[in-house]
Design a protein around this motif. Structure first.
Motif, PDB file in Angstrom:
ATOM      1  N   ALA A   1     111.048 -30.814 -21.452  1.00 34.25           N
ATOM      2  CA  ALA A   1     110.685 -29.466 -21.900  1.00 34.25           C
ATOM      3  C   ALA A   1     110.602 -29.402 -23.419  1.00 34.25           C
ATOM      4  CB  ALA A   1     111.700 -28.451 -21.375  1.00 34.25           C
ATOM      5  N   ALA A   2     111.545 -30.042 -24.092  1.00 40.41           N
ATOM      6  CA  ALA A   2     111.528 -30.045 -25.560  1.00 40.41           C
ATOM      7  C   ALA A   2     110.265 -30.719 -26.082  1.00 40.41           C
ATOM      8  CB  ALA A   2     112.774 -30.738 -26.109  1.00 40.41           C
ATOM      9  N   MET A   3     109.889 -31.828 -25.467  1.00 40.93           N
ATOM     10  CA  MET A   3     108.685 -32.529 -25.903  1.00 40.93           C
ATOM     11  C   MET A   3     107.416 -31.740 -25.600  1.00 40.93           C
ATOM     12  SD  MET A   3     109.012 -36.580 -25.417  1.00 40.93           S
ATOM     13  CE  MET A   3     107.300 -36.632 -25.853  1.00 40.93           C
ATOM     14  N   ALA A   4     107.399 -31.056 -24.458  1.00 41.04           N
ATOM     15  CA  ALA A   4     106.215 -30.315 -24.040  1.00 41.04           C
ATOM     16  C   ALA A   4     106.179 -28.908 -24.639  1.00 41.04           C
ATOM     17  CB  ALA A   4     106.174 -30.230 -22.515  1.00 41.04           C
ATOM     18  N   LYS A   5     107.227 -28.578 -25.383  1.00 46.61           N
ATOM     19  CA  LYS A   5     107.348 -27.245 -25.987  1.00 46.61           C
ATOM     20  C   LYS A   5     107.284 -26.148 -24.922  1.00 46.61           C
ATOM     21  CE  LYS A   5     105.560 -28.690 -30.502  1.00 46.61           C
ATOM     22  NZ  LYS A   5     106.150 -29.931 -30.475  1.00 46.61           N
ATOM     23  N   LEU A   6     108.058 -26.382 -23.845  1.00 52.59           N
ATOM     24  CA  LEU A   6     108.177 -25.441 -22.741  1.00 52.59           C
ATOM     25  C   LEU A   6     109.655 -25.140 -22.525  1.00 52.59           C
ATOM     26  CD1 LEU A   6     105.764 -27.206 -20.203  1.00 52.59           C
ATOM     27  CD2 LEU A   6     105.269 -25.135 -21.515  1.00 52.59           C
TER      28      LEU A   6
END
Length: 101
Positions: free
Chosen positions: A33-38
């Motif tokens: 989620a952090a990488m996908a900005k979600l």
């Protein structure tokens, strides 16, 4: 010292491995989620990296490096099978095996 198991605080029993008591999937979801900005709530075990998140090989490599640091493991590219990292569940299972391995 963990009196119940006779182990120093933070240590794990060899029989249970480093993954015992840890929600590996939730930890992987937070990193994804952090990488996908979600938000983590937008990611599930069935989330597919390429189709659902538009991750390319560079994104996946960056995620693996992040997880290596977070879990103190090393990914061996020779053990990657087709589809090993197709979904969050697949990656979580691989991390769990690496921790218990």
């Amino acid at each position: 010292m963990d009196a119940a198991q006779g182990l120093p605080d933070g240590a794990t029993s060899p029989a249970t491995g480093r993954a015992a008591g840890r929600d590996i999937t939730a930890d992987v979801i937070r990193s994804v989620a952090a990488m996908a900005k979600l938000s983590p709530q937008e990611i599930s075990g069935g989330t597919r990296f390429r189709q659902d998140l538009d991750f390319d090989s560079t994104n996946i490599l960056e995620l693996l490096m992040r997880l290596e640091v977070e879990f103190d493991i090393e990914f061996d590219p020779d053990t990657f099978g087709t589809g090993t990292f197709e979904t969050v569940d697949g990656l979580s299972a691989y991390v769990r095996e690496s921790l218990d391995g």
